[in-house]
Motif scaffolding. Structure first.
Motif, PDB file in Angstrom:
ATOM      1  N   UNK A 250       0.777  -1.097   0.171  1.00 54.59           N
ATOM      2  CA  UNK A 250       0.140   0.005  -0.007  1.00 54.59           C
ATOM      3  C   UNK A 250       0.824   1.365  -0.034  1.00 54.59           C
ATOM      4  N   UNK A 251       1.784   1.491  -0.695  1.00 56.08           N
ATOM      5  CA  UNK A 251       2.484   2.540  -1.166  1.00 56.08           C
ATOM      6  C   UNK A 251       1.752   3.630  -1.836  1.00 56.08           C
ATOM      7  N   UNK A 252       1.853   4.793  -1.176  1.00 59.21           N
ATOM      8  CA  UNK A 252       1.005   5.978  -1.953  1.00 59.21           C
ATOM      9  C   UNK A 252       1.913   6.454  -2.946  1.00 59.21           C
ATOM     10  N   UNK A 253       1.733   7.234  -4.047  1.00 60.68           N
ATOM     11  CA  UNK A 253       2.561   7.695  -5.139  1.00 60.68           C
ATOM     12  C   UNK A 253       3.756   8.492  -4.768  1.00 60.68           C
ATOM     13  N   UNK A 254       3.532   9.316  -3.724  1.00 58.25           N
ATOM     14  CA  UNK A 254       4.630   9.875  -3.378  1.00 58.25           C
ATOM     15  C   UNK A 254       5.854   9.089  -2.605  1.00 58.25           C
ATOM     16  N   UNK A 255       5.560   8.368  -1.787  1.00 58.86           N
ATOM     17  CA  UNK A 255       6.533   7.456  -1.046  1.00 58.86           C
ATOM     18  C   UNK A 255       6.930   6.344  -2.223  1.00 58.86           C
TER      19      UNK A 255
END
Length: 584
Positions: A250-255
């Motif tokens: 569950x990575x968000x785009x920024x990370x």
């Protein structure tokens, strides 16, 4: 592979990957070997018992934890979290997906009612059942809130309470706060059970956990961390949240852009193996910054900077300090409970027979790894390994729909997973590809952006992850910048994967461009570079590749890479200035 050779490769891999000490002490190493660490056909390190895995240097032992086992030192069970861990244990292992607990979000041992939709689920369609659950949960929250308010009003006269009111009153027998009922009325929440989803996650995890443990072990991280996807995604590769988080971790785009590639060719978040490598480095960095796993795990959810600010504002040093004293709006229910959820989920996984009886775990996916040398259609790669579409996508899930549909090619330097035993046939077939199936440059696949009021060149470039120069070069953008209503052609670019990469531990990170190949780089560094006077400068233009530039100037790719300190990479961008050796 011989055990000594495996150990040697593991140490080299961990050094390259993490910059952390990779050597486990002798006792841990012997214990790991006794546990029967296995290797797959791909060479990936497989399942080791979490109890004997090497771990980072733990925080300083506190006196009250001196007698605790090693795992409880790394992942302490603070008394303040005991009710939370107990609640989440029930959510993961006891409450069905057709049950909803109505509870106090600040005191998770306060469960006022459990709604049960099991009978309705037997005959209702999913849409109707979902609407029924939503409506009944809302009604139960309203009903419970009213009860709590009534009990608050009559708290000094409990003898006047009816049966339901008295039941609520007695739940708070250990709480003497005068505002206890009123506070609970403002903090009501419903939580649906995850028992079925957790059981399915445990079954599915067999496909990935052994390789995941190998990656975390190579970074010298506690293997218990590999159970975090039970909380994040229930081991659903296709998981996608409403805030844009994707994949097992569950990575968000920024990370994601810090730890992997996220561009128009690949979304590495959707690749279980690649994203695991990114998650390991993410957690390692959180731990290095915060010094304790409860804080590092909470930072994985809340953000490293947010946790640091919370500690600074509260003057605290541990997670309980934040839970008691950090009142930032952003540090809400999810962040406060993230570590407790992790403890509960990993506990359930360790004791799965107790909670679920016998379940059939899937076997680890085995594969070989090959590497592309050109821009190649996705369908060509699938055909070369003689895999059906479902199998090939499962082994290489990061590729975007545009690549699968043939609108963009798979670039050179990509590691591709093929079914175990298919590598040799793939290599032979790849060598026989004609010019109609392997290319020196990427296909053009424009994205169109209509400029809105308030858009600037900088904002648009940032949104699409391209340079302002690229937008200028491919559109008529003058000194005044973009104008509202203008339609811009945005040319996607491939971006190199940040961070260290190794291929020593089983080549378990396909889809990545290898930043280093140690042997070839060592040879390249041993060759003296031409003098400065022996170079000319070339500014990269749209559509050019390192191969085409080398061909234009009649120099070898090796010399061109060497002149620009590129190692074995072929990644260039529009506007880059390259030093080109003068051919002799």
């Amino acid at each position: 592979m011989a055990v000594t050779q495996w150990l040697s490769r593991l140490c080299v891999a961990a050094t390259c990957l993490g910059g952390m000490t990779a050597k486990a002490d002798e006792t841990s190493t012997n214990a790991a070997l006794d546990a029967g660490i296995r290797t797959a056909q791909s060479g990936a390190i497989l399942a080791a018992d979490p109890a004997v895995a090497p771990a980072p240097v733990p925080p300083v032992r506190r006196p009250d934890l001196a007698k605790a086992d090693a795992d409880d030192i790394l992942f302490p069970r603070y008394p303040i979290l005991a009710p939370n861990v107990a609640f989440w244990t029930k959510v993961f292992s006891e409450y069905s997906e057709n049950q909803s607990a109505i509870h106090d979000m600040n005191n998770l041992d306060m469960v006022f009612e459990v709604l049960d939709f099991t009978s309705e689920a037997a005959y209702m369609d999913p849409g109707s059942l979902r609407r029924l659950k939503n409506a009944e949960e809302a009604a139960a929250l309203t009903r419970t809130r009213k009860l709590l308010e009534e009990v608050h009003e009559a708290r000094y006269q409990p003898e006047t309470l009816n049966v339901e009111q008295r039941r609520i009153f007695d739940l708070f027998s250990k709480n003497t706060d005068d505002a206890r009922f009123a506070n609970a009325a403002k903090a009501l929440r419903s939580q649906r059970g995850l028992r079925e989803r957790t059981q399915m996650a445990l079954e599915t995890s067999g496909n990935y956990l052994p390789a995941m443990e190998g990656v975390f072990q190579s970074y010298s991280l506690p293997l218990r961390l590999t159970r975090l996807p039970l909380v994040e995604s229930s081991f659903n590769v296709e998981a996608y949240s409403k805030v844009g988080a994707a994949g097992l971790w569950q990575f968000i785009p920024s990370s994601a852009r810090i730890y992997m590639r996220l561009n128009d060719v690949v979304d590495d978040r959707r690749d279980p193996w690649t994203s695991t490598d990114g998650a390991a480095r993410h957690l390692r960095d959180d731990y290095a910054a915060l010094g304790a796993w409860p804080l590092a795990l909470t930072a994985y959810n809340h953000g490293r900077g947010g946790i640091a600010r919370g500690l600074s504002q509260t003057g605290g040093t541990e997670l309980p300090d934040l839970i008691r004293g950090y009142n930032a709006k952003s540090f809400g229910f999810a962040s406060r409970n993230f570590y407790a959820e992790f403890l509960a989920a990993s506990d359930v996984e360790r004791n799965w027979r107790k909670h679920f009886g016998e379940i059939q775990r899937k076997t680890p996916l085995e594969f070989d790894v090959v590497e592309t040398q050109h821009y190649v259609p996705y369908e060509t790669l699938r055909r070369l390994c003689n895999a059906d579409d479902e199998v090939f996508r499962k082994l290489n899930p990061a590729y975007r729909p545009e690549v699968i549909a043939g609108k963009l090619y798979v670039p050179p330097g990509h590691l591709i997973r093929v079914p175990a035993g298919a590598a040799q046939n793939f290599t032979v077939g790849y060598a026989q590809l004609g010019d109609h199936e392997r290319f020196d440059q990427q296909r053009v696949n424009y994205l169109l952006h209509k400029v809105k009021r308030g858009d600037t060149l900088s904002k648009i470039a940032s949104r699409y992850g391209v340079t302002q120069a690229s937008i200028r070069n491919n559109n008529r953008v003058g000194k005044k910048g973009v104008r509202a209503g203008q339609v811009l052609k945005i040319v996607p670019h491939s971006e190199a994967r940040p961070g260290p990469v190794t291929v020593a531990v089983g080549e378990s990170k396909p889809g990545l461009t290898r930043a280093e190949k140690h042997a070839s780089d060592a040879v390249a560094k041993a060759v003296p570079k031409p003098s400065k006077a022996g170079y000319r400068t070339h500014k990269v233009r749209y559509g050019q590749t390192l191969t085409s530039i080398a061909h234009t100037y009649k120099v070898s790719l090796r010399d061109l890479r060497q002149a620009n300190d590129m190692g074995s990479s072929s990644e260039i961008r529009v506007g880059d200035k390259l030093r080109v050796p003068v051919s002799r």
